[in-house]
Design an enzyme around this catalytic site. Structure first.
Site, PDB file in Angstrom:
ATOM      1  CB  CYS A 108     -15.624  -9.320 -45.573  1.00 19.51           C
ATOM      2  SG  CYS A 108     -15.076 -10.608 -46.719  1.00 19.51           S
ATOM      3  CG  HIS A 211     -16.671 -12.166 -41.682  1.00 15.27           C
ATOM      4  ND1 HIS A 211     -17.847 -11.614 -42.148  1.00 15.27           N
ATOM      5  CD2 HIS A 211     -15.890 -12.360 -42.771  1.00 15.27           C
ATOM      6  CE1 HIS A 211     -17.783 -11.488 -43.459  1.00 15.27           C
ATOM      7  NE2 HIS A 211     -16.609 -11.929 -43.868  1.00 15.27           N
ATOM      8  CD  GLU A 213     -19.534 -10.728 -39.098  1.00 15.37           C
ATOM      9  OE1 GLU A 213     -19.627 -11.407 -40.136  1.00 15.37           O
ATOM     10  OE2 GLU A 213     -18.555  -9.964 -38.871  1.00 15.37           O
TER      11      GLU A 213
END
Length: 281
Positions: A108, A211, A213
């Site tokens: 990001c 994202h 994660e």
């Protein structure tokens, strides 16, 4: 020996004063991939040179906007919180890592910072600067849900990881890469033309706008993956942290590939438990 992955963190007075902040999924994802996360706090005294000597790879996470003056522009309305301390530290870390050929993964804001660091520019505000754009800023309450598609570029590292041309991603950003920095190529794009992933020609710097994660197995909710093939979730989550760092970090690769079967079993078991908890069988 497990590799040490530096994770840049900073204070954010807009969220809470006098606290260094980092989202837990970044740390858990690095740990699950076999790395040791080491937090690198930004401070007035710098410290990038000392930090870089202690890590094997660098992770640049999401966060606030990169200062527009870094790419020669004045801020547009909506770009109202800049963290100079963080910009300075992360840019220093990134330059030092690149000089050493150290693997760097940006997420990001990390992707935007990487582009600016090497001479690229940004869309300061996608809705006001890109006509017919899709929604890139989903609500933060659904961080682990995928809300739009990206098209994977042929020849990119992402292509063999996904094994398909189009995938769904989670997305919450109002800025994006505009002019891509020299020495990089786009690895994925959204349907409105926004660059969603980039890779350096040198093969050590990588970044995605979404994202990964947050898509790790321990965060999955059945209501956001219903009907999605297992491969679309399991393989990419593992790959981002293992392949991006692993291909260019010998100690990381050695640890992972010696334990591949065990990791695969653990991921599948986690997936099954997630489904069972939701009562979907």
């Amino acid at each position: 020996m497990k590799p040490v992955i530096g994770l840049a963190i900073a204070q954010n007075a807009r969220v809470i004063a006098n606290k260094y902040l980092v989202n837990a999924p970044y740390i858990r994802a690095v740990e699950d991939a076999g790395g040791i996360p080491l937090l690198l706090p930004a401070g007035k005294s710098g410290g990038a040179e000392a930090y870089i000597e202690r890590i094997d790879g660098l992770l640049l996470p999401g966060g606030e906007d990169v200062a527009p003056m870094r790419y020669g522009e004045e801020p547009l309305p909506g770009v109202d919180y800049i963290n100079e301390e963080r910009d300075c530290m992360e840019l220093s870390l990134l330059r030092l890592a690149a000089q050493r050929g150290m693997p760097v993964f940006g997420i990001c804001r990390g992707m935007q910072l990487m582009n600016v660091c090497f001479g690229g520019t940004l869309y300061q505000d996608i809705p006001s600067q890109v006509s017919n754009c899709i929604e890139h800023l989903q609500d933060h309450s659904i961080r682990a849900q995928t809300t739009h598609h990206v098209n994977i570029k042929a020849g990119s590292l992402l292509q063999p990881l996904f094994g398909r041309e189009t995938v769904r991603v989670n997305s919450y950003h109002h800025q994006a890469v505009r002019r891509l920095a020299d020495g990089f190529h786009a690895a994925a794009e959204a349907s409105d033309g926004i660059i969603e992933a980039m890779e350096s020609d040198s093969g050590t710097l990588y970044a995605v706008q979404w994202h990964p994660e947050e898509l790790a197995p321990y965060d999955l909710k059945w209501d956001c993956v219903c009907g999605v093939p297992e491969r679309e979730w399991m393989n990419p989550v593992k790959s981002y942290y293992l392949i991006y760092f692993g291909f260019t970090c010998p100690s990381f690769k050695e640890y992972y590939f010696d334990n591949e079967t065990e990791f695969e079993i653990e991921v599948i078991d986690t997936w099954n438990m997630t489904i069972e908890k939701q009562g979907t069988g």
